[in-house]
Design an enzyme around this catalytic site. Structure first.
Site, PDB file in Angstrom:
ATOM      1  N   CYS A 168     -25.428 -21.663 -33.666  1.00 53.55           N
ATOM      2  CA  CYS A 168     -25.093 -20.237 -33.612  1.00 53.55           C
ATOM      3  C   CYS A 168     -23.975 -19.912 -34.100  1.00 53.55           C
ATOM      4  O   CYS A 168     -22.916 -20.452 -33.213  1.00 53.55           O
ATOM      5  CB  CYS A 168     -25.779 -19.582 -32.344  1.00 53.55           C
ATOM      6  SG  CYS A 168     -25.354 -17.798 -32.016  1.00 53.55           S
ATOM      7  N   TYR A 184     -26.682 -11.640 -42.576  1.00 53.79           N
ATOM      8  CA  TYR A 184     -27.854 -11.443 -42.277  1.00 53.79           C
ATOM      9  C   TYR A 184     -28.752 -10.243 -42.706  1.00 53.79           C
ATOM     10  O   TYR A 184     -29.868 -10.177 -42.956  1.00 53.79           O
ATOM     11  CB  TYR A 184     -27.867 -11.286 -40.580  1.00 53.79           C
ATOM     12  CG  TYR A 184     -27.609 -12.469 -39.569  1.00 53.79           C
ATOM     13  CD1 TYR A 184     -28.570 -13.136 -39.164  1.00 53.79           C
ATOM     14  CD2 TYR A 184     -26.278 -12.964 -39.657  1.00 53.79           C
ATOM     15  CE1 TYR A 184     -28.324 -14.499 -38.512  1.00 53.79           C
ATOM     16  CE2 TYR A 184     -26.051 -14.194 -38.948  1.00 53.79           C
ATOM     17  CZ  TYR A 184     -27.226 -14.854 -38.603  1.00 53.79           C
ATOM     18  OH  TYR A 184     -26.758 -15.945 -37.503  1.00 53.79           O
TER      19      TYR A 184
END
Length: 343
Positions: free
Chosen positions: A49, A180
């Site tokens: 992450c 994203y």
């Protein structure tokens, strides 16, 4: 879920991140609800992450390894939670839990949001304290100062703080989150808009880095940490998986040199696990990659090539020094690094 918790495509819509995190802070105040206390807290941070990766870098740069322990879930998760599948028996050896979800539910039995990393857990109670990722790294630098290693860099220089916070806002909204916004766009219109915003910002940073070695000038700051974790994932994941394919990182002269400079700096590249990064995105995001096939490429050997950024001068750690060796048990396997691609 990472902080791409609820990371899925809504057909016809733009991607909007849920930014409602647990805002509790660990403070340098003995009367605080959560006071700074060595050994009391455990940082849960998956290598895959980017948001969690920031906390691992800052913890290492500041020398907090012996003060705040580190738990590392595996690279994938299901709809419920990150799991400790890399640990013996699939159980975190300090918290004694199989899922990070258990720490959230210990404190909030009806916790309604995504179970995200990074998170800090109070070891005595097993309850989550915070998952507010930008605040976590700022507090590592400001609230845990008494426990920084000798020679720790100043990641939040007071003289340039206002400019740095403005730049970090751009980096977050347009680049960290911008990739994203491209990847989870639910329509062509949303994607096109996101694509233009992302590369407008990258072009801006490319120009900024033409005359300075690091984002704020001569030395590394929090701003560099926040940009680096996105750059490290750009070619291996975002370029293909998120369709951010106008320009690869390796084709930006300044950004690519800058990214290699940081990767080759202790505290940055030694936290990057390219294998876990690719596994996370390509396996977890079933709505984008339903087959779960993980690409074998790209060739990562370029990360270790000379970057030439020394010509701009500067002192990476300012008046400080580089961190020492990676803590035992926290090393990235060599076969998961850029070194694995060097013949």
């Amino acid at each position: 879920m990472s902080n791409d918790t609820a990371a899925y495509v809504n057909v016809g819509e733009e991607y909007n991140r849920d930014t409602n995190y647990i805002e509790d802070r660990i403070l340098d105040d003995p009367d605080a609800r959560w006071p700074v206390e060595p050994g009391r807290y455990r940082l849960i941070a998956a290598r895959a992450c980017p948001w969690a990766n920031r906390t691992v870098i800052v913890r290492r740069l500041l020398g907090l390894e012996d003060v705040i322990s580190l738990g590392m879930p595996g690279p994938t998760h299901d709809q419920r939670s990150w799991t400790f599948d890399l640990d013996p028996g699939g159980v975190d050896p300090v918290l004694g839990i199989e899922r990070l979800q258990q720490a959230f539910f210990t404190r909030f039995p009806d916790y309604p949001r995504g179970i995200t990393v990074p998170a800090i857990v109070d070891i005595p109670t097993g309850a989550v304290v915070t998952n507010d990722f930008p605040q976590i790294t700022e507090d590592f630098a400001t609230q845990w100062r008494s426990y920084h290693r000798e020679g720790a860099p100043d990641l939040w220089p007071e003289e340039s703080r206002d400019e740095m916070e403005s730049l970090m806002k751009l980096i977050y909204t347009e680049i960290n989150n911008g990739v994203y916004r491209c990847g989870f766009a639910g329509s062509q219109e949303a994607y096109d808009k996101a694509f233009d915003r992302l590369f407008t910002a990258l072009d801006t940073i490319e120009e900024r880095l033409a005359t300075r070695r690091f984002l704020m000038g001569e030395s590394i700051t929090e701003a560099d940490v926040r940009l680096f974790t996105t750059l490290a994932r750009f070619d291996p994941v975002y370029y293909g998986h998120f369709k951010t394919n106008r320009t690869a990182l390796r084709d930006f002269p300044n950004l690519w040199g800058y990214a290699r400079d940081l990767y080759q700096t202790p505290g940055f590249g030694d936290t990057i696990d390219f294998t876990q990064i690719k596994q996370h995105y390509y396996i977890v995001h079933k709505d984008i990659n339903p087959t779960g096939v993980v690409p074998d490429g790209p060739d990562l050997s370029g990360w270790l090539t000379p970057h030439g950024r020394e010509e701009l001068g500067g002192r990476p750690f300012g008046d400080g020094t580089p961190p020492g060796p990676v803590a035992a048990g926290e090393e990235v396997p060599v076969e998961h690094t850029a070194s694995a691609w060097v013949s």
